[in-house]
Structure formats: structure tokens, C-alpha cells
Scaffold this motif. Structure first.
Motif, PDB file in Angstrom:
ATOM      1  N   PRO A 151      41.666  34.281  41.557  1.00 54.36           N
ATOM      2  CA  PRO A 151      40.420  34.423  40.792  1.00 54.36           C
ATOM      3  C   PRO A 151      40.512  35.620  39.840  1.00 54.36           C
ATOM      4  O   PRO A 151      41.145  36.627  40.170  1.00 54.36           O
ATOM      5  N   PHE A 152      39.883  35.485  38.682  1.00 51.65           N
ATOM      6  CA  PHE A 152      39.970  36.525  37.656  1.00 51.65           C
ATOM      7  C   PHE A 152      39.322  37.845  38.091  1.00 51.65           C
ATOM      8  O   PHE A 152      39.585  38.876  37.492  1.00 51.65           O
ATOM      9  N   ASN A 153      38.475  37.809  39.116  1.00 50.89           N
ATOM     10  CA  ASN A 153      37.849  39.067  39.551  1.00 50.89           C
ATOM     11  C   ASN A 153      38.588  39.696  40.734  1.00 50.89           C
ATOM     12  O   ASN A 153      38.098  40.613  41.364  1.00 50.89           O
ATOM     13  N   SER A 154      39.798  39.160  41.016  1.00 54.64           N
ATOM     14  CA  SER A 154      40.588  39.723  42.111  1.00 54.64           C
ATOM     15  C   SER A 154      41.956  40.138  41.577  1.00 54.64           C
ATOM     16  O   SER A 154      42.172  40.155  40.368  1.00 54.64           O
ATOM     17  N   VAL A 155      42.857  40.477  42.485  1.00 56.86           N
ATOM     18  CA  VAL A 155      44.228  40.804  42.087  1.00 56.86           C
ATOM     19  C   VAL A 155      45.173  39.888  42.868  1.00 56.86           C
ATOM     20  O   VAL A 155      44.792  39.337  43.899  1.00 56.86           O
ATOM     21  N   PRO A 156      46.402  39.708  42.379  1.00 60.64           N
ATOM     22  CA  PRO A 156      47.322  38.788  43.057  1.00 60.64           C
ATOM     23  C   PRO A 156      47.645  39.255  44.478  1.00 60.64           C
ATOM     24  O   PRO A 156      47.829  40.447  44.718  1.00 60.64           O
ATOM     25  N   ASP A 157      47.728  38.307  45.390  1.00 59.09           N
ATOM     26  CA  ASP A 157      48.040  38.588  46.792  1.00 59.09           C
ATOM     27  C   ASP A 157      49.554  38.450  46.986  1.00 59.09           C
ATOM     28  O   ASP A 157      50.117  37.365  46.829  1.00 59.09           O
ATOM     29  N   SER A 165      49.111  34.907  38.056  1.00 61.13           N
ATOM     30  CA  SER A 165      47.959  35.054  37.170  1.00 61.13           C
ATOM     31  C   SER A 165      46.668  35.335  37.913  1.00 61.13           C
ATOM     32  O   SER A 165      46.254  34.580  38.780  1.00 61.13           O
ATOM     33  N   ALA A 166      46.048  36.457  37.543  1.00 61.24           N
ATOM     34  CA  ALA A 166      44.682  36.722  37.995  1.00 61.24           C
ATOM     35  C   ALA A 166      43.862  37.110  36.776  1.00 61.24           C
ATOM     36  O   ALA A 166      42.979  37.950  36.843  1.00 61.24           O
ATOM     37  N   SER A 184      47.725  34.081  32.793  1.00 64.86           N
ATOM     38  CA  SER A 184      47.804  32.663  32.423  1.00 64.86           C
ATOM     39  C   SER A 184      48.545  32.493  31.112  1.00 64.86           C
ATOM     40  O   SER A 184      49.230  31.488  30.901  1.00 64.86           O
ATOM     41  N   GLY A 185      48.382  33.472  30.231  1.00 64.53           N
ATOM     42  CA  GLY A 185      49.063  33.413  28.937  1.00 64.53           C
ATOM     43  C   GLY A 185      50.569  33.307  29.099  1.00 64.53           C
ATOM     44  O   GLY A 185      51.225  32.541  28.384  1.00 64.53           O
ATOM     45  N   PHE A 241      32.597  43.552  37.434  1.00 60.90           N
ATOM     46  CA  PHE A 241      33.205  42.227  37.550  1.00 60.90           C
ATOM     47  C   PHE A 241      34.223  42.130  38.689  1.00 60.90           C
ATOM     48  O   PHE A 241      34.195  41.155  39.452  1.00 60.90           O
ATOM     49  N   PRO A 242      35.127  43.107  38.860  1.00 63.38           N
ATOM     50  CA  PRO A 242      36.089  42.997  39.970  1.00 63.38           C
ATOM     51  C   PRO A 242      35.359  42.901  41.306  1.00 63.38           C
ATOM     52  O   PRO A 242      34.383  43.622  41.534  1.00 63.38           O
ATOM     53  N   GLU A 243      35.840  42.021  42.175  1.00 63.75           N
ATOM     54  CA  GLU A 243      35.087  41.769  43.414  1.00 63.75           C
ATOM     55  C   GLU A 243      35.106  42.962  44.362  1.00 63.75           C
ATOM     56  O   GLU A 243      34.237  43.073  45.220  1.00 63.75           O
TER      57      GLU A 243
END
Lengths: 361, 361
Positions: A111-117, A86-87, A92-93, A285-287
Motif C-alpha cells: 500500500p502507498f501509505n506503508s513501506v515494503p516488507d 513498490s510502495a 511502480s514507475g 498519510f503514512p499509516e
């Protein structure tokens, strides 16, 4: 109702004329006519070709959430392990949905402003040995897009099924299901297909098909009945002929333009949008810029300004953008440049209106 | 595609112009606009008024089977007792669905050409003490309609919830949900509402609403999320604004004509159809005339004639009737005079074509 000339909400997308025309036609009973089954099979083949999948394309009657629930319930039994990456809100849903089904859920949160690592996910996957990994390709509420390929490799490494929510990326961003080794690719009609929200599409890999048959889950959202050959009378309910005609029209538009040109158009709109916002001093918003989805741009509502007021001003100028959801509500707003809305002149009009609206605040 | 001037299949019904026009419009996001929520509430109120219910009208995005699955799963937990009253394909279907959910199911079966006998059902209900009784108002595949009221009384007597499949009866046959004490009234859009098959409607009594909240079931078909006040953002997925506009148009047609006149029109068509068939020497399938549904007439394919050949001849004359399903396939054919197809001139054209087709056989 109120009508706004420039609708740039990140879905449901404005429908082109060709798509809406399909709803006006008179059709027979999908339960009786071979013509309907042929149309269904034709759409299956074209979607498989466009997204590069040798799997089974399942087209269900309902909104995109039908694909999400259908994939989880058709495969997973209570107690099965779900690794929910979840990012964002939809990532999360999946975890919440899994918990409601009695699954053993491990969330891997970013974090919601990133992507999964992928490296972090890989560590958890090796440790947790999940039956399924869920991942969101484009997190619409945060305007991010992740790269799928590393997660497909992780899923194979730990022998899990990879379930990808591609609802707001498919047909707008690059998506190669074979290359990314996606087992369940979930798509909704109201995003880049520019249709009403009446079809849920799931591309099922042979591995996933075996798991679905083994589980034998039944319900409105069940994928199993759709794995057998589509013939009149073989569908579990009266399908929506008009929606399938609209899907066919939508695919025709994509095929005529060429999917590569379609995704390039989305990228151009995304760049125009991100650069336009940054020129105005609005922070996206995206970092990192490269996390930003080609289908939707999420940006921070400027300090000291209420989104509700900005929204009101934009609407007064005939422009509708999207707010956001969950923890991002009020803080993030979004410009949806997907499908029929991925047009540079529309993005420009949205940016111009935004500039004007902000001037007066 | 092949087009037939006289489509008399018992659903999906031919849609009137007013209904199809609704699909051409451009609408905003149902997730954002109060206008959509107001439309939804307006439809709720009108359906409640037309069917006499003080319960909650739930309108879901999908085909009618969504209402059937949603009602069962939203209320029943594995091990709960289901009394499935069956005098037809859909009645038996409830029993099968219940078994797939791990319910303790007792089927009370009646011949497909008859209707359930309340005294027999009462005896079983007292003995079995079910949590829910399922019943089909109009068994479309066998063209029968039962009287609901005695079953409502039985359900109260044994403190069970009464779940009624009214998919092909609501808005065509007399249906008073309060009077019949129906707890879950299930309706599909493609029958007497003459819409495409894109909405499932469930009228939930306060008793059933309590059971749904207690169960807390989640899924695409879950009724629970629809029990709270319909406001923008409160729906569990992006709803289908166009379908709701079509529903509103359909309700307007019914309201303008008056529901009593609508049901009287269905009755006249039914009588014309049954008498016309009998004059031709064709036996109707229900064992008594009064079992025949005002919305659909089922008749026996005459001895020595193959339905497939009769169907071919009718189509050559521009007329499409329905065959039937399950054990009735090939033996029974059906004329669907429901909704927009409940027109005496259409029934007459179907009868005339049938006579002509049979002459040559």
C-alpha cells in the motif's frame, strides 16, 4: 512571475545563494580544461565520502530521471528479470520502465501509505531470482521512507543488483550505501542538494560497474562512459561546468554543517511538521509515524475540502505546498522540508498558513 | 580557476550577462505552475518562427548529444536502415550510434575538409532505401558548413526522414527548416544560443512526429512525451525553469538584433577570420573557402609547430582557441566565432595574439 515567500514544494527546492552564484561565473570548455576534470573528481570523492561508498560516483547532465533510466538501461538486457518493489508512484514507475525495455518484470506491491516488507520481498526474490531489485528509499509522492539494509541483504542472498532511488532522501535522510549494500544509488540535484534540476548522480558499486561494462549499453543516459577515469576529452558530451560548481557549493554547505547535523535538522523539521499537522486534526498519510520521511510530510486533504481551493488560499498567503500524483492526486498534499527548506521557521510558517487557510473553509 | 579574457572555443560559448542573470532567479516547480508551461510554449513558438518550422519544437533538459540520441532512438528500430552522410567527426558519429542500436547502417563518407556531394548521396539513397538520412550541417571539428536543401529533396525522393545535426549552425548560419525539408533538426544551447550546455532542442516535422508515435520509444531521451501539449504535469521530469528563462533571454537578444543581422555578423566574422589567417600564411582546413562555416574557422597548425605549444603561448596572452578531435587532433585548430563570440573585435584579438604567438616560435 508569481513569487511566494514560503516555497515548500518537495522539490525542486529553493536554492541557496551560494548555489545560484555558481551559475553566474564564466568558465572555459569542460572538454579542454583539466580544471574541470579536477572539479568533477573532487565532487565524486566528496559524495562518496558523505554517502560512504567505495564505488564510482557518476555525475550526468540532466534531471534525476536520467539516473533512473541510465541505471536500468545500462545493466538490463531484454528478457532480464527485474523485481520492482513498490510502495508508491516511483516504485511502480520502475516496473513500467522495465516493461518498456522488454524486461521480465515482477512487481511486489505494498500500500502507498506503508513501506515494503522485507520478508515478502525476500520470498519473491528467492522464487523469481531477479538480476536486479529496484527500490525507492523515499517515496516523495507518499512521504514515506523505508529502511534499506534488509533489502541489501536480500539482494546479496539472491545475487541480484540492488538499485535504489534515493533522489529525495540522499543528503537529507540517513543513507549509508556500503552498509545497505546498494549497487546503484540514484540521486537528483533538486532535492536535498538544493540545486536546480540539472544533475543526475549515480553511485555505482564495483559489482554494478562489472555488469555495466558487460552490457555495453550506449546512449545519452549510459553509465559506461563515466566509469573510466574523468579526464578532459573523456566525457561523452560537453559537461555543465556551472552545475558542477553549484554541486561543489552545495556539498560545501553540507560539509560545513556536518551531514549528521543536516540529517538531524531534517528529522526535527519532520517531527515539527507531523506533530503540527496532527495538532490541527490533519491526518498524515503514512499509516505509521515512523514511515514518515524526514524530507517530506504527506498528509490527507481534510474531508470536504478541495485541494485546489486550499492551494489557492495558501498561495494567497504566500505559501506554496505540493499536491500529489497518480492515485494520490487531490487526496494528499505535501510539505517539502528538504535541503534548504528543512528549516523549522519555514515549516512553522507553512503550518500557520495552513491553519489560517483551513479556518476560513 | 584560470580566466582568459578572450575565449574563442567553438562551444561552449561565453554567455552574455542577460543569459546568466536568468539562473539567479527563484522559480517555482515546473511540474505545478502554468507559468512554466506558458514559458515553454513561448520558446517553442519563437524557435519555430526563427527557424521557419511548422513542426513541434521539443526542448529537453541535457546537453546537445541528448538531441542526437533522442532523434535516432525515438524513430529507429533495430534493423531499420540508416544512411549516415559523413564529412566529419559528428557525421561518422551517427554511423557509430546507429550500429550500437542494431541498425543497418550505410556510411557515405567524404573527406573531412570537404562537404557531402548530393549526387553521391542520392545514388546511395536510391540504392539503399533508408528509413532515415543523417547529416551534419556544421561539422564543428572541421569548420565546414554544407547546403541542406539538396538533401531534403533526396530524402523526399526516397521517402526517408532527414535528421540534421544543426547544433553549431542554428541561429548563426542560415537555416530554414521548411525550405530544407528537415524532419529532425537538432540544436544545442551552448553554441550560437550562447547558453550553458543544459538544453537540447529538437524540431520535429509532422512526418517525424508520426514515426515517433508509431515507434513508441521510451527513455530519458525519448521525444514522444514532448509531442503532447505542454501543460503542468505533462512533462516526463522536472524541467529546468532557469534554463528556459535563459533560452528566452537568448532568443530575445536574437530577436532584438534580427536573425538576418545575426547571421550577417557571423559571416563577417568568418570572412575576417579566414582572410586574417590566410594573410598570416596559415592555411584554412576546408579545401574551399565556401565550405568554411560562418560559425567556426578551422585551420591547419603550421608545419613544425606543436599545437600544445601554440595553445600554451596563446593562453599566456589570455586567448583560448580550440584544438580539434579524432583524426584532426593536433593538426587542426579552431576559432569559434559563434553566438556571443561572433564579434569582429574578438576575432581580431584572437588573430593578433596568434600572429604574436607564431612570431616567437
Amino acid at each position: 512571475m508569481e513569487r511566494y515567500p514560503v516555497g515548500m514544494v518537495p522539490g525542486p527546492v529553493r536554492c541557496p545563494w551560494e548555489v545560484l552564484e555558481a551559475y553566474r561565473g564564466e568558465y572555459g570548455s569542460p572538454d579542454l580544461e583539466e580544471e574541470f576534470a579536477a572539479l568533477y573528481r573532487h565532487c565524486q570523492g566528496r559524495i562518496g565520502a558523505l554517502l560512504n561508498s567505495k564505488g564510482t560516483v557518476v555525475i550526468q547532465s540532466g534531471e534525476g530521471m536520467l539516473a533512473l533510466w541510465g541505471a536500468l538501461k545500462s545493466v538490463m538486457a531484454p528478457g532480464d528479470r527485474l523485481l520492482a518493489v513498490s510502495a508508491g508512484v516511483f516504485g511502480s514507475g520502475f516496473a513500467q520502465m522495465g516493461l518498456s525495455l522488454g524486461l521480465e518484470v515482477r512487481s511486489v506491491d505494498f500500500p502507498f501509505n506503508s513501506v515494503p516488507d522485507p520478508e515478502v520481498v525476500r520470498r519473491h526474490a528467492l522464487e523469481f531470482a531477479p538480476r536486479m531489485i529496484t527500490l525507492v528509499h523515499c517515496e516523495t509522492p507518499s512521504g514515506t521512507l523505508c529502511t534499506l539494509k534488509p533489502f541489501g541483504e536480500i539482494a546479496r542472498e539472491v545475487d541480484a543488483l540492488l538499485c535504489v532511488d534515493a533522489v529525495s532522501s540522499a543528503f537529507g535522510a540517513h543513507l549509508d550505501l556500503e552498509e545497505a549494500q546498494v549497487d546503484l544509488g540514484l540521486i537528483g540535484s533538486q532535492k536535498c542538494l538544493s540545486m536546480p534540476p540539472d544533475l543526475a548522480i549515480t553511485v555505482v558499486s564495483p559489482r554494478a560497474a562489472r555488469a555495466i561494462r558487460q552490457r555495453g549499453y550506449q546512449g545519452y543516459d549510459a553509465l559506461m562512459p563515466f566509469l573510466s577515469s574523468p579526464e578532459p576529452g573523456a566525457f561523452p558530451y560537453t559537461h555543465n561546468w556551472r552545475a558542477l560548481m553549484a554541486l561543489s557549493a552545495s556539498l560545501e554547505l553540507i560539509e560545513a554543517e556536518g551531514l549528521e547535523r543536516v540529517t538531524a535538522r531534517h528529522l526535527r523539521c519532520s517531527r515539527l511538521c507531523v506533530e503540527g499537522l496532527e495538532e490541527m486534526g490533519i491526518e498524515i498519510f503514512p499509516e505509521r509515524r515512523e514511515y514518515s520521511s524526514p524530507t517530506v510530510t504527506a498528509a490527507l486533504v481534510p474531508q470536504g475540502i478541495a485541494w485546489s481551493e486550499l492551494d489557492r488560499r495558501l498561495r494567497a498567503m504566500g505559501v506554496v505546498l505540493g499536491g500529489s500524483y497518480g492515485p494520490l492526486a487531490g487526496k494528499v498534499f505535501r510539505i517539502g522540508h528538504m535541503g534548504n527548506q528543512a528549516r523549522e521557521h519555514l515549516v512553522q510558517r507553512a503550518l500557520d498558513a495552513l491553519q489560517e487557510a483551513l479556518c476560513g473553509l
